[in-house]
Design an enzyme around this catalytic site. Structure first.
Site, PDB file in Angstrom:
ATOM      1  N   PRO A  32       0.807  -1.229   0.000  1.00  0.00           N
ATOM      2  CA  PRO A  32       0.000   0.000   0.000  1.00  0.00           C
ATOM      3  C   PRO A  32       0.837   1.276   0.000  1.00  0.00           C
ATOM      4  CG  PRO A  32      -0.925  -1.596   1.511  1.00  0.00           C
ATOM      5  CD  PRO A  32       0.384  -2.168   1.049  1.00  0.00           C
ATOM      6  N   CYS A  33       0.388   2.264  -0.764  1.00  0.00           N
ATOM      7  CA  CYS A  33       1.156   3.507  -0.905  1.00  0.00           C
ATOM      8  C   CYS A  33       0.518   4.688  -0.172  1.00  0.00           C
ATOM      9  CB  CYS A  33       1.324   3.855  -2.390  1.00  0.00           C
ATOM     10  SG  CYS A  33      -0.223   4.306  -3.224  1.00  0.00           S
ATOM     11  N   GLN A  34      -0.570   4.453   0.568  1.00  0.00           N
ATOM     12  CA  GLN A  34      -1.291   5.572   1.180  1.00  0.00           C
ATOM     13  C   GLN A  34      -0.423   6.409   2.113  1.00  0.00           C
ATOM     14  OE1 GLN A  34      -2.444   2.480   0.931  1.00  0.00           O
ATOM     15  NE2 GLN A  34      -4.651   2.403   0.583  1.00  0.00           N
TER      16      GLN A  34
END
Length: 202
Positions: A32-34
């Protein structure tokens, strides 16, 4: 998922509970890149969601694949990429990386992403030619008529009414239309890079 991959493929929806992985030649993933991207709070790779890199790394460490493909936001370069490289180096992997967007392949999508390909130091030592695993981005001949006029265009104008006429946040509807995942043509390019690289070891 079974519709896409078939009944005979193992499916686990939570990497945190995935144990005893079997050997594969390539592990490909985008944690995940959040917590990494400019759209987030910038916590980085230690964030709750982007911190799932530790689980991907655990699986890599247990499987020891021949090659690894990692995809993420370009902001990873300043928000934790050194951690990724150090972790990979610790278990004997070298890595190369580059930032690519759909426009590099003639696709009407300017979403830039970081792509990293890692391979074992032992594999690196067997190379007959010391050149990058990445090749020049290309648009396969079968797609030249699908995306006319986009082969050399490096910028995409913003949609005139995005976020205005439908009360959706800016670019949300645009992302919905053009996709928010890795484009198949780019995935094909990455695996072709590995295939050509691997032939050098024969």
């Amino acid at each position: 998922m079974k519709k896409n991959f078939g009944e005979n493929h193992e499916i686990n929806r939570d990497i945190r509970t995935y144990s005893n992985p079997t050997f594969v030649d390539i592990i490909s993933g985008g944690f995940p890149c959040q917590d990494i991207s400019v759209a987030g709070k910038g916590v980085g790779i230690v964030g709750e969601r982007s911190g799932l890199w530790t689980e991907m790394y655990r699986v890599i460490r247990e499987v020891r694949p021949k090659y690894i493909i990692i995809e993420n936001s370009p902001m990873l370069l300043i928000r934790g990429f050194e951690r990724v490289l150090c972790d990979l180096s610790e278990i004997g992997y070298d890595a190369e990386w580059q930032c690519l967007s759909g426009t590099d392949f003639g696709i009407q999508q300017g979403r830039e992403r970081l792509y990293c390909i890692a391979y074992s130091c032992e594999v690196n030592g067997k190379r007959s030619i010391q050149e990058s695993i990445f090749r020049e981005p290309y648009l396969s001949g079968q797609y030249t008529r699908v995306y006319p006029g986009w082969r050399t265009r490096q910028s995409i104008p913003s949609p005139r009414f995005a976020g205005k006429s439908n009360e959706l946040p800016d670019r949300v509807d645009r992302t919905e239309c053009i996709g928010n995942a890795v484009q198949p043509i780019i995935a094909h390019y990455l695996f072709e890079c590995i295939k050509i690289f691997d032939k050098q070891l024969e």
